[in-house]
Design a protein around this motif. Structure first.
Motif, PDB file in Angstrom:
ATOM      1  N   CYS A  70      37.795  19.789 -11.539  1.00  0.00           N
ATOM      2  CA  CYS A  70      38.915  18.918 -11.226  1.00  0.00           C
ATOM      3  C   CYS A  70      40.201  19.661 -11.605  1.00  0.00           C
ATOM      4  N   VAL A  71      41.283  19.314 -10.934  1.00  0.00           N
ATOM      5  CA  VAL A  71      42.564  19.974 -11.168  1.00  0.00           C
ATOM      6  C   VAL A  71      43.673  18.935 -11.226  1.00  0.00           C
ATOM      7  N   SER A  72      44.756  19.298 -11.887  1.00  0.00           N
ATOM      8  CA  SER A  72      45.958  18.481 -11.879  1.00  0.00           C
ATOM      9  C   SER A  72      46.936  19.113 -10.900  1.00  0.00           C
ATOM     10  N   VAL A  73      47.520  18.276 -10.065  1.00  0.00           N
ATOM     11  CA  VAL A  73      48.425  18.759  -9.027  1.00  0.00           C
ATOM     12  C   VAL A  73      49.640  17.850  -8.987  1.00  0.00           C
ATOM     13  N   ASP A  74      50.801  18.466  -8.991  1.00  0.00           N
ATOM     14  CA  ASP A  74      52.044  17.699  -8.907  1.00  0.00           C
ATOM     15  C   ASP A  74      52.060  16.857  -7.630  1.00  0.00           C
ATOM     16  N   ASP A  75      52.386  15.577  -7.761  1.00  0.00           N
ATOM     17  CA  ASP A  75      52.567  14.657  -6.630  1.00  0.00           C
ATOM     18  C   ASP A  75      51.344  14.517  -5.734  1.00  0.00           C
ATOM     19  N   ALA A  76      50.153  14.665  -6.273  1.00  0.00           N
ATOM     20  CA  ALA A  76      48.924  14.542  -5.471  1.00  0.00           C
ATOM     21  C   ALA A  76      48.330  13.148  -5.631  1.00  0.00           C
ATOM     22  N   GLN A  77      47.433  12.829  -4.722  1.00  0.00           N
ATOM     23  CA  GLN A  77      46.709  11.564  -4.759  1.00  0.00           C
ATOM     24  C   GLN A  77      45.324  11.806  -5.368  1.00  0.00           C
ATOM     25  N   ILE A  78      44.806  10.802  -6.026  1.00  0.00           N
ATOM     26  CA  ILE A  78      43.454  10.887  -6.567  1.00  0.00           C
ATOM     27  C   ILE A  78      42.485  11.138  -5.418  1.00  0.00           C
ATOM     28  N   GLY A  79      41.619  12.123  -5.586  1.00  0.00           N
ATOM     29  CA  GLY A  79      40.644  12.476  -4.564  1.00  0.00           C
ATOM     30  C   GLY A  79      41.102  13.589  -3.643  1.00  0.00           C
ATOM     31  N   ASP A  80      42.362  14.016  -3.762  1.00  0.00           N
ATOM     32  CA  ASP A  80      42.825  15.158  -2.962  1.00  0.00           C
ATOM     33  C   ASP A  80      42.093  16.417  -3.404  1.00  0.00           C
ATOM     34  N   VAL A  81      41.718  17.249  -2.448  1.00  0.00           N
ATOM     35  CA  VAL A  81      40.952  18.468  -2.708  1.00  0.00           C
ATOM     36  C   VAL A  81      41.823  19.684  -2.423  1.00  0.00           C
ATOM     37  N   TYR A  82      41.733  20.667  -3.310  1.00  0.00           N
ATOM     38  CA  TYR A  82      42.489  21.915  -3.181  1.00  0.00           C
ATOM     39  C   TYR A  82      41.520  23.079  -3.337  1.00  0.00           C
ATOM     40  N   ALA A  83      41.605  24.026  -2.417  1.00  0.00           N
ATOM     41  CA  ALA A  83      40.770  25.228  -2.477  1.00  0.00           C
ATOM     42  C   ALA A  83      41.703  26.432  -2.484  1.00  0.00           C
TER      43      ALA A  83
END
Length: 183
Positions: A70-83
């Motif tokens: 899991c990652v923390s991302v500025d201004d992201a929504q819960i469940g957003d995926v980043y690769a």
């Protein structure tokens, strides 16, 4: 070539354990084989839990590493995926949602400084529940996002010479409920 899928997270804190749960999900639901038998590729899937620096000998023994976390991302929504590749972490990724993530980031940087870091690809998801109460349950948004994580992991393996064949259809929450037993 040797590839490692490394599931990271604390399974006792809901969404925080998604990396471990998803790695166990892949083990339970897929079989893996080299795409080209003449070009053998070995795959190992490991529950890295919250071991961080203790994983250094393991990480350095592979040619490529895929981290599920899991990652923390500025201004992201819960469940957003980043690769992303470790050598090109987007600036919006803070990767500081919990103690293990900071340690994992520091561990990878330490290995990189020593010149032993293989290419690392990370597939991360923004969690809802981190370290509040002990729980194995995953939030609905993370369960939905995990489907994208799964398809991205399978695509990564295909790009690196491994064919994944679905052999079962065990539910991710079922896997999460049993992750403490290992797979």
């Amino acid at each position: 070539m040797k590839i490692l899928i490394l599931g990271i997270g604390n399974i006792l804190f809901g969404d925080e354990g998604i990396g471990v749960h998803l790695s166990n999900y892949l083990k339970a639901n897929y079989s893996f084989a080299p795409s080209d038998p003449a070009n053998p590729v070995e795959l190992e899937i490991v529950d890295g839990g919250t071991l961080a620096q203790m994983l250094i000998p393991l990480i350095t023994s592979y040619d490529r590493v895929l981290i599920l976390d899991c990652v923390s991302v500025d201004d992201a929504q819960i469940g957003d995926v980043y690769a992303f590749d470790f050598d090109n972490i987007p600036h919006i990724i803070t990767w500081a949602g919990s103690a293990h993530e900071v340690e994992m980031l520091q561990t990878l940087r330490l290995v990189e400084i020593n010149g032993d870091l293989p290419p690392v690809h990370i597939i991360g998801i923004v969690p809802e529940v981190i370290g509040e109460d002990t729980a194995f349950s995953l939030s609905e948004n993370v369960k939905q996002g995990a489907k994208l994580m799964e398809s991205q992991a399978i695509a990564y393996l295909a790009q690196n010479g491994i064919t994944a064949t679905k052999i079962a259809n065990r539910d991710l929450q079922e896997i999460a409920n049993l992750s403490f037993r290992g797979f």
